[in-house]
Motif scaffolding. Structure first.
Motif, PDB file in Angstrom:
ATOM      1  N   SER A  40      -3.844  -1.472   6.165  1.00 30.92           N
ATOM      2  CA  SER A  40      -4.323  -2.886   5.938  1.00 30.92           C
ATOM      3  C   SER A  40      -3.495  -3.879   6.426  1.00 30.92           C
ATOM      4  O   SER A  40      -2.486  -3.755   7.037  1.00 30.92           O
ATOM      5  CB  SER A  40      -4.957  -2.852   4.445  1.00 30.92           C
ATOM      6  N   GLU A  41      -3.887  -5.149   5.862  1.00 32.87           N
ATOM      7  CA  GLU A  41      -2.730  -6.210   6.295  1.00 32.87           C
ATOM      8  C   GLU A  41      -1.368  -6.092   5.370  1.00 32.87           C
ATOM      9  O   GLU A  41      -0.371  -6.740   5.700  1.00 32.87           O
ATOM     10  CB  GLU A  41      -3.370  -7.570   6.015  1.00 32.87           C
ATOM     11  N   ASN A  42      -1.497  -5.325   4.462  1.00 30.62           N
ATOM     12  CA  ASN A  42      -0.180  -4.997   3.563  1.00 30.62           C
ATOM     13  C   ASN A  42       0.812  -4.131   4.189  1.00 30.62           C
ATOM     14  O   ASN A  42       0.223  -3.088   5.037  1.00 30.62           O
ATOM     15  CB  ASN A  42      -0.591  -4.303   2.135  1.00 30.62           C
ATOM     16  N   LYS A  77      -3.648  -0.697  -1.962  1.00 32.96           N
ATOM     17  CA  LYS A  77      -4.239   0.534  -2.101  1.00 32.96           C
ATOM     18  C   LYS A  77      -3.254   1.420  -2.271  1.00 32.96           C
ATOM     19  O   LYS A  77      -2.148   1.602  -1.883  1.00 32.96           O
ATOM     20  CB  LYS A  77      -4.503   0.813  -0.513  1.00 32.96           C
ATOM     21  N   ASP A  93       0.679  -1.146  -0.110  1.00 29.76           N
ATOM     22  CA  ASP A  93       0.091  -0.126  -0.022  1.00 29.76           C
ATOM     23  C   ASP A  93       0.792   1.176   0.058  1.00 29.76           C
ATOM     24  O   ASP A  93       1.864   1.081   0.678  1.00 29.76           O
ATOM     25  CB  ASP A  93      -0.794   0.001   1.226  1.00 29.76           C
ATOM     26  N   ASN A 101      -5.562   4.463   7.307  1.00 28.55           N
ATOM     27  CA  ASN A 101      -5.727   3.257   5.848  1.00 28.55           C
ATOM     28  C   ASN A 101      -4.908   2.075   6.154  1.00 28.55           C
ATOM     29  O   ASN A 101      -4.638   1.358   4.947  1.00 28.55           O
ATOM     30  CB  ASN A 101      -5.486   3.821   4.638  1.00 28.55           C
TER      31      ASN A 101
END
Ligand SMILES: *Cc1c(COP(=O)(O)O)cnc(C)c1O
Length: 475
Positions: free
Chosen positions: A403-405, A278, A252, A401
């Motif tokens: 995330s798992e990334n 993302k 991301d 924002n």
């Protein structure tokens, strides 16, 4: 490899032609007709390369008309002297520091190589005119253009800056600029006044320049955009090398955004195949883009707010037109319509299908001034890392924002370029480079030290109505 206009009203051209033209003749921006592809097995091989080699490899994909050897030399000249490192900030976020060039802002990455790309393009097209680079700046572009083009054979540069619209460090950087082919002039007015004046000069066909072309170093030029794609690929390689990411895993990315050039380069990196998850567009209080990404309505009819991240104080992000073009599947007619609405009414609404594509590609967010300041303070206290206000916007929006990334935030300027805001945020006494260095025990970047003792070379100030005459009398 051809480049076509976002407005569909002129012929496709090669990259060298697009680089020399800047704006397309129909008023649109040049975009790749088709994206080259970076095959996934290329990344592990690129891990072993240095930044210069990675940059050359990406440029060769986009500019096959110039020989690989000449692009490698250009990259070598531009980047051999400074690193483009990824630094871990905390468990989740890494920062891509793009400000180790001569002017301490990310614009160096493009403007150190743009003169080379223009020279090579002119040679390729047997164009032997001289280029007069005319720039209106809100601070960072002007200095980066002055450094990039200084003492380059075949080029001269004139920079106009708003007299009261740049930080003290930015002003000193420009008025002490060295080089025999450069000139800097203040305009009595704000950035919009300087920008409007420069646009009027470009549009004025009564100006006679013999064997010299007026040219812009503005971020709509393809020659500024393409070199920026390389640092996203390079960051991914560095994160592979450090184990921060596994090959093929999504990354991301959050980009503090003004004119939409930097984040567009990230979108291009994704289009050629870099595993980007993302893509987050971070705005300051001038949150036109965040509103668009939330609602599908672009509305510039609002007051411009002056913030501590002045390079992002923008209501019309010129490179956004390229995003509209690519994400609408190259619908030039639609882009023409939207741009006409923007020019005539100050707003436009994306059709439903385009809005959906945007939803799947980009996330928006924004951050007000008190949160910028609070982010600088808390990151300094908790991580002992000093953020500049632009990067702080990025970090604040990135944190919403996660995330798992893994998350990469693009760090666009040295905090020492914006000492007034940074000192105030961390509660330091004073507001100078020296004061900030003293309290943080961080050494200011070399180009910013001793700025105060350098000779001031440029003191001219003009009214906004006098810019054209000033340029002509100083050519
Ligand atoms: C120019 C600039 C930006 C904005 O970049 P865009 O490509 O215009 O979106 C952000 N931060 C800094 C420090 C800049 O100089």
């Amino acid at each position: 490899m051809k480049y076509i206009s976002t407005r569909g009203g002129c012929a496709a051209v090669t990259a060298p032609e697009a680089i020399l033209k800047g704006l397309a003749p129909d008023g649109g921006l040049y975009c790749p007709e088709k994206f080259p592809t970076l095959s996934p097995d290329r990344l592990p091989a690129m891990v072993k390369m240095n930044y210069t080699q990675r940059a050359a490899e990406i440029l060769e994909m986009f500019i096959p008309d110039l020989s690989g050897g000449s692009l490698r030399q250009a990259a070598e000249k531009a980047y051999a002297k400074f690193p483009v490192p990824v630094k871990p900030l905390d468990g989740k976020i890494s920062l891509l520091e793009l400000w180790h060039g001569p002017t301490c802002a990310f614009k160096d990455i493009a403007l150190q190589i743009l003169p080379e790309l223009m020279s090579l393009s002119a040679k390729k097209l047997s164009d032997n005119r001289k280029f007069h680079i005319l720039v209106a700046t809100s601070g960072d572009t002007g200095k980066a253009a002055l450094e990039g083009f200084r003492d380059r054979e075949g080029f001269s540069v004139l920079v106009f800056y708003p007299q009261n619209g740049v930080s003290e460090t930015q002003r000193l950087q420009m008025v002490t600029q060295e080089g025999g082919n450069v000139r800097v002039c203040a305009v009595n007015g704000n950035f919009d006044d300087s920008q409007t004046g420069v646009k009027a000069i470009f549009a004025d066909d009564t100006i006679e320049l013999n064997n010299t072309v007026l040219s812009s170093a503005n971020s709509i030029n393809l020659g500024r955009l393409l070199p920026q794609v390389a640092y996203y690929v390079s960051a991914y390689c560095d994160m592979l090398a450090s184990g921060a990411i596994k090959n093929g895993q999504m990354l991301d990315i959050t980009v503090p955004t003004g004119n939409f050039g930097n984040i567009l380069a990230a979108l291009y990196a994704k289009m050629i195949g870099l595993p980007i998850g993302k893509l987050i567009c971070a705005s300051n209080s001038n949150n036109v883009l965040a509103d668009f990404l939330a609602t599908g309505v672009y509305n510039r009819r609002r007051e411009l707010r002056l913030t501590t991240s002045p390079a992002m104080d923008i209501l019309v992000s010129s490179n956004f037109e390229r995003a509209l073009f690519h994400l609408s599947g190259g619908d030039a007619e639609l882009v023409r319509d939207l741009m006409k609405n923007l020019a005539e009414n100050g707003s436009y609404t994306a059709p439903e299908s385009l809005k959906k594509t945007f939803d799947n590609t980009l996330t928006g967010g924004w951050c007000d001034e008190s949160r910028v300041s609070g982010t600088i303070k808390s990151v300094w206290e908790n991580e002992k890392y000093l953020l500049d206000p632009h990067t702080a916007v990025g970090v604040a929006v990135a944190r919403e924002n996660i995330s798992e990334n893994p998350m990469l935030v693009v760090s666009t300027a040295s905090p020492f370029k914006f000492t007034e805001a940074v000192c105030e945020s961390i509660g330091a006494d004073g507001d100078t480079i020296e004061a900030l260095g003293k309290i943080t025990k961080i050494t200011a970047p070399e180009p910013l030290r001793n700025l105060g003792s350098k000779a001031i070379r440029f003191t001219d100030v003009v009214e906004k109505t006098e810019m054209k005459d000033y340029m002509i009398s100083n050519l």
